[in-house]
Design an enzyme around this catalytic site. Structure first.
Site, PDB file in Angstrom:
ATOM      1  N   ASP A   1       0.872  -1.170   0.000  1.00  0.00           N
ATOM      2  CA  ASP A   1       0.000   0.000   0.000  1.00  0.00           C
ATOM      3  C   ASP A   1       0.911   1.223   0.000  1.00  0.00           C
ATOM      4  O   ASP A   1       1.548   1.546   1.010  1.00  0.00           O
ATOM      5  CB  ASP A   1      -0.891  -0.021   1.245  1.00  0.00           C
ATOM      6  CG  ASP A   1      -1.779   1.210   1.349  1.00  0.00           C
ATOM      7  OD1 ASP A   1      -1.620   2.143   0.527  1.00  0.00           O
ATOM      8  OD2 ASP A   1      -2.631   1.249   2.258  1.00  0.00           O
TER       9      ASP A   1
ATOM     10  N   ASN B   1       2.437   4.557 -10.936  1.00  0.00           N
ATOM     11  CA  ASN B   1       1.176   4.362 -11.637  1.00  0.00           C
ATOM     12  C   ASN B   1       0.001   4.140 -10.682  1.00  0.00           C
ATOM     13  O   ASN B   1      -1.150   4.372 -11.045  1.00  0.00           O
ATOM     14  CB  ASN B   1       1.308   3.158 -12.580  1.00  0.00           C
ATOM     15  CG  ASN B   1      -0.020   2.709 -13.137  1.00  0.00           C
ATOM     16  OD1 ASN B   1      -0.619   3.361 -13.999  1.00  0.00           O
ATOM     17  ND2 ASN B   1      -0.529   1.582 -12.654  1.00  0.00           N
TER      18      ASN B   1
ATOM     19  N   TYR C   1     -10.216  14.287  -7.595  1.00  0.00           N
ATOM     20  CA  TYR C   1      -9.315  13.469  -8.420  1.00  0.00           C
ATOM     21  C   TYR C   1      -8.492  14.358  -9.342  1.00  0.00           C
ATOM     22  O   TYR C   1      -7.263  14.226  -9.423  1.00  0.00           O
ATOM     23  CB  TYR C   1     -10.111  12.452  -9.224  1.00  0.00           C
ATOM     24  CG  TYR C   1      -9.269  11.681 -10.218  1.00  0.00           C
ATOM     25  CD1 TYR C   1      -8.302  10.782  -9.789  1.00  0.00           C
ATOM     26  CD2 TYR C   1      -9.434  11.860 -11.592  1.00  0.00           C
ATOM     27  CE1 TYR C   1      -7.517  10.083 -10.699  1.00  0.00           C
ATOM     28  CE2 TYR C   1      -8.667  11.162 -12.506  1.00  0.00           C
ATOM     29  CZ  TYR C   1      -7.699  10.277 -12.057  1.00  0.00           C
ATOM     30  OH  TYR C   1      -6.930   9.589 -12.959  1.00  0.00           O
ATOM     31  N   GLY C   2      -9.158  15.281 -10.026  1.00  0.00           N
ATOM     32  CA  GLY C   2      -8.438  16.202 -10.898  1.00  0.00           C
ATOM     33  C   GLY C   2      -7.464  17.074 -10.125  1.00  0.00           C
ATOM     34  O   GLY C   2      -6.346  17.340 -10.580  1.00  0.00           O
ATOM     35  N   ALA C   3      -7.875  17.513  -8.927  1.00  0.00           N
ATOM     36  CA  ALA C   3      -6.990  18.325  -8.095  1.00  0.00           C
ATOM     37  C   ALA C   3      -5.741  17.544  -7.708  1.00  0.00           C
ATOM     38  O   ALA C   3      -4.627  18.084  -7.697  1.00  0.00           O
ATOM     39  CB  ALA C   3      -7.743  18.787  -6.848  1.00  0.00           C
ATOM     40  N   ALA C   4      -5.918  16.269  -7.384  1.00  0.00           N
ATOM     41  CA  ALA C   4      -4.779  15.436  -7.002  1.00  0.00           C
ATOM     42  C   ALA C   4      -3.816  15.254  -8.171  1.00  0.00           C
ATOM     43  O   ALA C   4      -2.582  15.315  -7.995  1.00  0.00           O
ATOM     44  CB  ALA C   4      -5.272  14.081  -6.501  1.00  0.00           C
TER      45      ALA C   4
ATOM     46  N   ILE D   1      -8.716   5.913 -21.525  1.00  0.00           N
ATOM     47  CA  ILE D   1      -8.035   4.693 -21.937  1.00  0.00           C
ATOM     48  C   ILE D   1      -8.976   3.516 -21.710  1.00  0.00           C
ATOM     49  O   ILE D   1      -9.408   3.266 -20.576  1.00  0.00           O
ATOM     50  CB  ILE D   1      -6.731   4.463 -21.141  1.00  0.00           C
ATOM     51  CG1 ILE D   1      -5.797   5.673 -21.273  1.00  0.00           C
ATOM     52  CG2 ILE D   1      -6.031   3.191 -21.614  1.00  0.00           C
ATOM     53  CD1 ILE D   1      -5.294   5.941 -22.683  1.00  0.00           C
TER      54      ILE D   1
END
Length: 242
Positions: A55, A79, A146-149, A179
C-alpha cells in the site's frame, strides 16, 4: 544492459501493460499493488517479473517494500492510484466530514502515494534513472478532488525534477485521456459517456494501454535523457477539441 524497473499498481490496466513491456525487453520488473491476486497472476506468466504487495500510501508498508527491492532502481513508474470516488456509494448531499474523507482519499491515492514512494526510493535511484508519474487529463478539467490530485502531482513533479536532476535523474508525467480496457471506471462508464469521451478526441478513438506504454518507454529511454519536468499528454487531442 538489463535494468531494474519498479511499476506501482502493476497488476492491471496501464501498470500491467507497462510492466509487461519492460519485462519483454529483458528488464527485471517488480510490480506492486494492494491486491496480491492480480499481481501474482501477472508475475506468474513472466520470469523477469516479481510481485510484491504494498500500500503506497502507508510509510510502514513502504519500509517493508524496501527490504524486498534491490539496491538499485533504474526506472520508477508511479502508476498506482485512480479515482477513489468510484469506490464509494454516491451521496446526494454528503456532510462535511464525508466530503473531507472523500477528498483526502483521492489525494492519498494519487499524490501522497507517488510522493512517499519516490522519497523512499530516492537514494536507490541510479545515476541516469527515470521517474515517470502517471497523471490524467482530469488535471486540466473540472474533475473534483481526483483532478486536483493529478494537477498537484504534475506540480510536485517539478520539484522531483529539480532535486534529482543534478544526479542525472529525470522526472516526467505521462497524462492519459480516456483509456479503454482498464478498471478505471469500475462499472460506471455507460455507453453515452464512453461515446462522449471518444467524440472529444481528434483521433476519433479511445486510447488503449499500449498508447501509454509507448510514452513511458520513451521517457525511460536514452533518447529522453534531456527531457525532465514535463507533462506528455496522451489523449488523442482531447484537450484541444473540448
Amino acid at each position: 544492459m538489463s535494468r531494474t524497473i519498479l511499476v506501482t499498481g502493476g497488476g492491471t490496466g496501464i501498470g500491467r501493460a507497462v510492466a509487461e513491456h519492460f519485462a519483454a525487453q529483458g528488464d527485471t520488473v517488480v510490480i506492486t499493488g494492494r491486491r496480491p491476486g492480480p499481481l501474482n497472476e501477472v508475475a506468474a506468466r513472466n520470469k523477469k517479473m516479481r510481485a510484491v504487495s504494498c500500500d503506497h500510501t502507508d510509510p510502514e508498508a513502504l519500509q517493508r517494500l524496501l527490504e524486498e527491492l534491490p539496491g538499485r532502481i533504474d526506472v520508477l513508474i508511479n502508476n498506482a492510484g485512480g479515482n477513489t470516488d468510484f469506490d464509494r456509494a454516491s451521496e446526494a448531499e454528503p456532510d462535511l466530514a464525508s466530503y473531507a474523507q472523500a477528498f483526502r482519499a483521492n489525494l492519498e491515492a494519487n499524490l501522497i502515494s507517488a510522493a512517499l514512494t519516490t522519497k523512499a526510493l530516492e537514494s536507490r535511484l541510479s545515476a541516469g534513472a527515470a521517474v515517470v508519474q502517471i497523471g490524467s487529463i482530469a488535471a486540466d478539467q473540472a474533475s473534483g478532488s481526483y483532478g486536483a490530485a493529478k494537477a498537484a502531482l504534475a506540480n510536485w513533479n517539478l520539484n522531483v525534477a529539480a532535486e534529482l536532476g543534478p544526479r542525472g535523474v529525470t522526472a516526467n508525467v505521462v497524462s492519459p485521456g480516456y483509456i479503454a480496457d482498464t478498471e478505471f471506471f469500475r462499472d460506471r462508464l455507460f455507453d453515452d459517456r464512453r461515446s462522449a469521451l471518444i467524440d472529444a478526441t481528434a483521433t476519433g478513438r479511445a486510447g488503449v494501454p499500449a498508447d501509454i506504454v509507448g510514452a513511458v518507454a520513451f521517457l525511460a529511454s536514452p533518447a529522453a535523457r534531456h527531457i525532465t519536468g514535463q507533462v506528455l499528454n496522451v489523449n488523442g487531442g482531447a484537450r484541444t477539441t473540448r
